[in-house]
Design an enzyme around this catalytic site. Structure first.
Site, short mmCIF file in Angstrom:
data_model
loop_
_atom_site.label_atom_id
_atom_site.label_comp_id
_atom_site.label_asym_id
_atom_site.label_seq_id
_atom_site.Cartn_x
_atom_site.Cartn_y
_atom_site.Cartn_z
N TRP B 430 0.80 -1.22 0.00
CA TRP B 430 0.00 0.00 0.00
C TRP B 430 0.84 1.28 0.00
O TRP B 430 0.32 2.35 0.23
CB TRP B 430 -0.93 -0.01 1.22
N ASP B 431 2.14 1.16 -0.22
CA ASP B 431 3.01 2.33 -0.12
C ASP B 431 2.92 2.99 1.24
O ASP B 431 2.91 4.21 1.36
CB ASP B 431 2.67 3.35 -1.24
N TYR B 432 2.84 2.16 2.27
CA TYR B 432 2.81 2.70 3.63
C TYR B 432 4.24 2.87 4.16
O TYR B 432 4.56 2.44 5.27
CB TYR B 432 1.99 1.79 4.55
N ASP B 433 5.09 3.52 3.35
CA ASP B 433 6.43 3.87 3.81
C ASP B 433 6.35 4.59 5.15
O ASP B 433 5.42 5.35 5.39
CB ASP B 433 7.08 4.87 2.84
N LYS B 458 2.04 6.21 8.41
CA LYS B 458 1.04 6.71 7.47
C LYS B 458 -0.35 6.15 7.76
O LYS B 458 -1.35 6.76 7.42
CB LYS B 458 1.43 6.33 6.04
#
Lengths: 132, 769
Positions: B430-433, B458
């Protein structure tokens, strides 16, 4: 129309008012068709039935406005009242959430109410002193 | 919606089942009763975990109270180093349950074995005494702990109404024809002595007078426009004073920045002249060992941490391009000579220097694009890592990548080896960098002040970890994660949830759909019903869209949090914005001509939102993201406001003290028209807060272009000023000649759709007040 024994004794609206009412009716018909088709789609996906009901209401209202009948106003007023009740049932006093539910229908309500003078059918008074 | 963090917790709680993050992979194991006895939260009830509850769908378990993981089980290096499970591949598709154990247990063990092989260290063995924030703002995050707290108290809620602009400095760095639509400067200055130091969007380093705004020097490293990755950003510079240098020596104090074209640059703080002793004439090339140089793919946008004389940096790797992306290697350089002290390549831990000729650091590994924070005392640097390449497909990730991706890693700068790590999402699709710079603060736990690192995510979880061990000081719970999508067998069974604090992220319902009129609301409702949505961590799908909420902008992003250690209050602004996403088959991607940056520079850059059609070359799927889930044509969001808020949180307990929307509707409206409505709506926001001893929170961040002061006691806005451009930057507070100044850059932000500017604005009370 003139063959209708009831109509010819009423005053006709001005052409401007008549066409404005018909244009408004067309707007309502377009909105109603979109809401009805989209509403059927939404309901088929398990979503709210509001849009189906509102869409039918708008189409009916448009039909009567095309016929220059005051019934179109009553139906739209009913749709608007139902919309407000539904909107408060859904989101209460969350005013930002009310924006898309209430504002556009209320703008339309004002326009629909403005057609009333064109739709009210007063008994025909023979224009005694007019030359027309 | 806003005061509902408790409700959100209940909802999230409803999705929980016993399963503690840690040993709990097999949550229905005989160990369960034991963990029940160790439960630490009152809301943890006598509902034992059962296979039934575990199999319920999240929305059906709303009444099932959560059972938190015992803290000791969650992150316990002490036990971790004696188990062999640490080595368990975290995402073994055949045994996904076992992966939980491996991923959540924080292991000190890997260090123990690796430390012995560490090369001789360039790092100083003794900690230096570092300057705190006060008259100065010596670090990106204020003091060395990045609390974004100023002890100054001249400006208070009582007199803030008199706050006026003292001066406006303009950097002169504005977009050219070539770089139009790519600017997001996000700059935060440092203030040391009588001088402010900062970098501009294109990495020009400037120094100017702290009382007058008069420029004292400027150094232009001449970064080429094609080096701009997603946006031209330079969040800040770092300062280092060489303890072995005499006061008048050149570069005794140096200002160091990382550039978009991946260089470390050191200049003399007094003159702006490049430091000749640092690298090659003041510059170190970070492309070394990375591989083929593709401008814009590998770029530094955050200030490095400097710990024990070692400059530690990662880099942004432009998302979504290809599996075979530049390495996420973290490197430490001698702050005086620029010599490579160590490299930490998580895919190749044996490699501690440059890779052999013709080879590269392990490609596609999780990178660190945001700012780390240094711990001079322990000699650690805390690295908030991002995701592996690519974001939305994980099929080819290595065990090491799955182990470390989206983790906070404590790295010992004296060895270049990891000490512990804490993963905030397993198998991130989920691109939860981790985007926020962590904050170091002593947290009171059981009458004792524990040196802690606070880590916002995030997703909105805020974790509080023991700095030394990585132990969570509060329970870390586990929620049952949804299954489905294209990689259902690889997905983690559970995801961690902070038992300390979670920013608002209530599950979206059809009623939450918004729009501008009933028609677009209907459109949004249809999209809602058509999409896959199973709450937080809904897995990516290709046959239809899926709703990702919170979106990749947070929760908490690079603006991070501020902590007032005296009052014991955390201030956290957050986003409340979903994304509407779909994986694209390779055929669809080819039809859309989605090509990676190394094939087509023009096509992949530009002002498109990140993920708005990214090729993800090398994986079976490309990705399409509608960031903010907006209606086409009108641009109105599909979900209702607020889109952003700001909270005060009690540091000791994690309880919400107040929660307010941030940002007015004045600049928002359908078709991109400014409505000029002065009402608080809660806009998306980027950029963090500062807090002062005077009792004020200063923050821009929102898309209304206002810079505001908030009373920390009540959450009410007590002062604001209209900025000439977007305030997507972290403010600072400093004192010069006895006067307290508050400063923010109004630089604007392409993705946030605020006007671009080059203004750095200082505010102070009128003289004599």
């Amino acid at each position: 129309m003139t063959h209708d024994p009831h109509i010819h004794v009423y005053r006709k609206p001005s052409p401007v008012a008549k066409w404005a009412t018909i244009v408004l009716g067309a707007v309502l018909a377009l909105c109603g068709a979109i809401l009805l088709i989209g509403g059927i789609w939404l309901a088929s996906l398990g979503g709210s039935w509001y849009y189906v009901v509102a869409g039918i209401g708008l189409l009916l209202s448009a039909y009567f406005l095309f016929r220059l009948s005051i019934t179109g106003v009553w139906i739209y007023a009913a749709v608007w009242c139902g919309t407000v009740l539904w909107a408060f049932w859904e989101v209460g006093t969350d005013w930002w959430a009310q924006v898309p539910r209430i504002i556009a229908p209320t703008v339309l309500l004002v326009l629909v109410l403005l057609t009333i003078p064109a739709l009210i059918r007063r008994p025909y008074q023979p224009p005694a002193e007019t030359t027309l | 919606m806003l005061p509902l963090s408790n409700i959100s917790r209940i909802l999230i709680a409803g999705t929980l089942f016993v399963g503690a993050a840690a040993g709990a992979a097999k949550s229905q194991t005989p160990e369960q009763p034991q963990s029940q006895t160790q439960m630490q939260e009152s809301e943890a009830p006598a509902t034992p975990s059962s296979p039934d509850s575990a199999e319920m769908r999240p929305d059906e378990t709303a009444d099932t109270p959560p059972v938190p993981a015992p803290t000791s089980d969650v992150v316990d290096p002490a036990s971790g180093d004696t188990t062999t499970e640490d080595a368990t591949p975290p995402t073994d598709a055949a045994a996904p349950e076992a992966s939980e154990t491996g991923t959540e247990q924080q292991d000190a063990s890997d260090t123990q074995s690796e430390e012995t092989s560490a090369p001789q260290s360039l790092a100083r063995s003794a900690p230096a005494t570092l300057p705190e924030a006060g008259a100065d703002w010596p670090f990106y995050g204020g003091g060395p702990g990045a609390t974004r707290y100023s002890p100054l108290d001249q400006i208070t809620p009582d007199n803030v109404s008199k706050l006026k602009r003292a001066f406006v400095y303009r950097t002169g760095d504005m977009p050219t024809k070539e770089t139009k639509g790519k600017y997001s400067p996000e700059n935060t200055p440092l203030k040391i002595g009588g001088t402010l130091y900062m970098c501009t969007a294109m990495n020009k380093m400037v120094a100017f007078d702290a009382a007058t705004g008069k420029e004292t020097w400027r150094y232009d490293p001449k970064v080429s426009p094609d080096a701009i990755p997603y946006g031209a950003s330079c969040r800040g510079v770092s300062a280092y004073t060489n303890p072995d240098a005499a006061e008048g020596d050149a570069c005794a104090t140096r200002i160091i920045e990382g550039t978009l074209d991946a260089r470390l640059i050191a200049v003399d703080a007094r003159t702006g002249e490049p430091c000749e002793d640092f690298g090659e004439n003041g510059s170190v090339d970070l492309w070394a060992g990375i591989g083929e140089k593709v401008p814009g793919w590998y770029a530094v946008t955050a200030p490095p941490a400097i710990v024990r004389g070692i400059v530690v940096t990662g880099a942004q790797v432009k998302d979504g391009q290809a599996e075979n992306a530049p390495s996420g290697v973290i490197r430490g350089y001698d702050a005086v000579t620029g010599e490579l002290a160590w490299a930490w390549d998580l895919g190749n831990p044996e490699l501690t220097g440059l890779p052999p000729e013709g080879e590269t650091y392990t490609r596609g590994t999780p990178n660190m694009w945001t700012a780390p924070v240094g711990d001079e005392e322990l000699g650690y640097v805390y690295l908030p890592l991002g995701n592996s390449a690519v974001d939305y497909y994980g099929g080819n990730r290595s065990d090491a990548e799955n182990e470390y991706a989206t983790s906070l890693v404590a790295l010992d700068v004296t060895t270049g080896k990891p000490v512990w790590h804490f993963q905030t999402v397993h198998y991130d699709l989920w691109d939860y960098d981790l985007g926020s710079q962590p904050t170091l603060v002593d947290v009171p736990v059981g009458g004792e002040k524990v040196p802690a690192v606070i880590l916002p995510s995030k997703q909105g979880d805020i974790y509080v970890l023991n700095r030394k061990t990585g132990d969570s000081l509060f329970p870390v719970k586990a929620m049952k994660a949804p299954k489905g999508g294209v990689e259902t067998s690889s997905l983690a069974d559970t995801q961690p949830v902070s038992g300390y604090h979670v920013l608002p992220r209530e599950r979206l319902t059809e009623k939450d759909m918004w729009g501008f009129s009933p028609i677009d609301q209907l459109w949004c409702r249809i999209q809602y019903r058509q999409a896959t949505y199973d709450g937080l961590y809904t897995p990516p799908t290709v046959d239809k869209h899926w709703i990702q909420y919170p979106g990749y902008n947070g929760g908490s992003d690079w603006g991070s949090i501020a902590v007032d250690p005296k009052r014991g209050v955390i201030i956290a602004n957050y986003n409340h914005v979903p994304n509407h996403n779909r994986l694209l088959t390779r055929d669809e991607a080819d039809k859309r001509n989605l090509r990676p940056i190394y094939e087509d520079q023009e096509q992949s850059s530009g002002s498109n939102a990140e993920g708005d059609g990214d090729p993800q070359t090398g994986s079976p799927y490309a990705i399409e993201v509608n960031a903010g889930w907006r209606v086409p044509f009108t641009g109105v969001p599909c979900t209702k406001p607020p889109y952003g808020g700001i909270q005060a949180i009690d540091l000791a307990t994690g309880k919400t003290l107040w929660d307010e929307p941030i940002g007015t509707a004045r600049r928002n409206g359908p078709f991109g028209i400014s409505s000029m409505l002065p009402f608080k709506i809660g806009t998306p926001n980027n950029g963090g807060p500062v807090v002062t001893a005077g009792g004020l929170v200063f923050i821009g961040a929102a898309t209304d272009n206002l810079f505001r002061a908030i009373d920390i006691k009540t959450g009410k806005v007590v002062w604001s000023d209209v900025l000439p451009a977007g305030g997507q930057a972290n403010p600072i507070v400093y004192e010069q000649d006895g006067r307290e100044y508050v400063m923010i850059m109004a630089g604007g932000h392409h993705f946030m759709e605020t006007p671009i500017g080059d203004y750095v604005i200082a505010y102070a009370l009128p003289k004599g007040d």
